[in-house]
Design an enzyme around this catalytic site. Structure first.
Site, PDB file in Angstrom:
ATOM      1  N   ALA A 171       1.179  -1.282  -0.370  1.00 13.24           N
ATOM      2  CA  ALA A 171       0.277   0.098  -0.106  1.00 13.24           C
ATOM      3  C   ALA A 171       0.857   1.064   0.318  1.00 13.24           C
ATOM      4  O   ALA A 171       2.367   1.064  -0.092  1.00 13.24           O
ATOM      5  CB  ALA A 171      -0.765   0.231   1.626  1.00 13.24           C
ATOM      6  N   HIS A 172       0.226   2.499  -0.141  1.00 13.27           N
ATOM      7  CA  HIS A 172       0.366   3.582  -0.049  1.00 13.27           C
ATOM      8  C   HIS A 172       1.901   4.556   1.329  1.00 13.27           C
ATOM      9  O   HIS A 172       1.521   3.547   2.363  1.00 13.27           O
ATOM     10  CB  HIS A 172       0.126   4.629  -0.466  1.00 13.27           C
ATOM     11  CG  HIS A 172      -1.557   4.952   0.464  1.00 13.27           C
ATOM     12  ND1 HIS A 172      -2.273   5.250   0.555  1.00 13.27           N
ATOM     13  CD2 HIS A 172      -1.137   4.523   1.567  1.00 13.27           C
ATOM     14  CE1 HIS A 172      -3.054   5.767   1.482  1.00 13.27           C
ATOM     15  NE2 HIS A 172      -2.327   4.497   2.499  1.00 13.27           N
ATOM     16  N   ASN A 173       2.902   4.764   0.340  1.00 14.83           N
ATOM     17  CA  ASN A 173       4.091   5.234   1.767  1.00 14.83           C
ATOM     18  C   ASN A 173       4.751   4.046   2.710  1.00 14.83           C
ATOM     19  O   ASN A 173       5.031   4.629   2.950  1.00 14.83           O
ATOM     20  CB  ASN A 173       3.015   6.524   2.972  1.00 14.83           C
ATOM     21  CG  ASN A 173       1.989   7.552   2.160  1.00 14.83           C
ATOM     22  OD1 ASN A 173       2.545   8.212   0.528  1.00 14.83           O
ATOM     23  ND2 ASN A 173       1.274   7.222   2.657  1.00 14.83           N
TER      24      ASN A 173
END
Length: 361
Positions: free
Chosen positions: A243-245
């Site tokens: 997922a993001h980041n």
């Protein structure tokens, strides 16, 4: 083509125990090998398998060959220091991998005029290359692959059919993206406003470092502000979700269906079995290992081995597992003890009644 054991031993720097002129025509696992197959033995755990194997010859170490002989094996052996490495080398002699493509930049691919390519690149029909894309040397981009605007791709990369790079994604050198991989999709981020979910824009990117391999239909989401990073040498199996980041360290290995929620930080040399799940904002130390289906709900230290949901230390998890296996037995014991206690209470009550009667008299 067939090879004699002598020819194989010479090419693998091995020595022969058995018939040096015997020919083998292919490779196979011990359990499935025939008299014309070459197999390998690199663990004591496989000694039982070699006794029932029909393999014509087996690559193994001198120590394991001696153990196999003591247990009655009459197999032909090629003795080497590292059986698996030697087997892979031999396997590629019997089954050579496909050679490099020679298609060049296909006229049936859609390539923007501003895209730049190093020497020796090959782009297959129906691929799409957007504006200002920079591709290094000796790269291969498969049919139906999509590389959006402003992506940068290093040297010696392979992007298989229908893989997608969203805009502004960066790949290092020797990166492999398997079919259907998606790099740089928006992260799953929303604000709850006036009874509904409002999309949070994701203006960050994804950076894939050198020597990373990403499996089929695996996804790596872009960061909201900065970059989602996959560290050098990391290998992601098919259907993995990052997922993001997230910041994934170097030389991690994740099996199929691992899911890492947003903003996790993971160290180097971390291993995860199939279907491991990690909640958001977790930090995992370098060298940690997680068994299949483990659920990581909080920060985890380095170098431990963890199992279960929530994931706990391996020894404690094994102890809990065997305790659960005994639950039916323990339940019956508790029922028996409960019945015995009730009987004892009845007997005690009966003994107290005559005493109380005499006191009243």
């Amino acid at each position: 083509m067939p090879f004699t054991l002598r020819e194989l031993a010479e090419s693998l720097n091995g020595s022969i125990q058995g018939d040096a002129e015997m020919s083998v025509t292919d490779v196979a696992a011990l359990e499935h090998a025939s008299l014309t197959d070459l197999s390998y033995l690199d663990s004591k755990k496989q000694l039982r398998a070699i006794l029932s194997s029909s393999a014509g010859a087996v690559l193994t170490t001198p120590d394991l060959a001696e153990l196999a002989r003591k247990q009655g094996s009459e197999c032909n052996f090629i003795l080497v220091e590292e059986p698996q490495a030697a087997f892979i080398e031999a396997m590629l002699r019997f089954r050579p991998l496909p050679g490099p493509s020679t298609i060049g930049l296909s006229a049936k691919a859609e390539i923007h005029e501003t895209a730049q390519f190093g020497h020796g690149c090959h782009v297959f029909p129906n691929a799409y290359i957007g504006k200002n894309v920079v591709v290094g040397s000796n790269c291969e981009i498969g049919p139906g692959a999509v590389i959006h605007d402003n992506c940068v791709i290093g040297d010696d990369c392979v992007i298989h059919a229908n893989a997608v790079l969203y805009h502004n994604v960066t790949l290092g050198d020797r990166v492999i993206l398997h079919a259907g991989a998606v790099i740089g999709a928006d992260g799953f981020g929303y604000r709850f406003v006036n009874g509904g979910f409002v999309k949070i824009p994701h203006t960050g990117t994804v950076i894939i470092e050198n020597d990373v391999e990403i499996g089929a239909v695996t996804t790596v989401d872009r960061g909201m502000i900065g970059a989602t990073v996959i560290g050098q040498g990391t290998k992601l199996d098919n259907q993995v979700m990052i997922a993001h980041n997230c910041q994934i360290g170097k030389h991690n290995v994740y099996a199929s269906q691992v899911g890492i929620a947003g903003s996790c930080t993971i160290g180097d040399y971390v291993q995860m079995g199939g279907q491991v799940g990690v909640v958001d904002h977790v930090k995992i130390g370098s060298g940690a290992k997680f068994g299949g289906k483990a659920g990581v709900a909080w920060d985890m230290p380095a170098a431990g081995t963890f199992h279960g949901t929530p994931a706990i230390n391996e020894k404690e998890a094994i102890r809990n597992h065997f305790s659960l296996q005994r639950l039916p037995e323990l339940r019956e014991q508790v029922k028996a003890l409960t019945n015995q206690l009730a009987e004892l209470q009845e007997q005690l009550a009966e003994q107290q009644e005559p005493v109380q009667s005499k006191s009243a008299a």
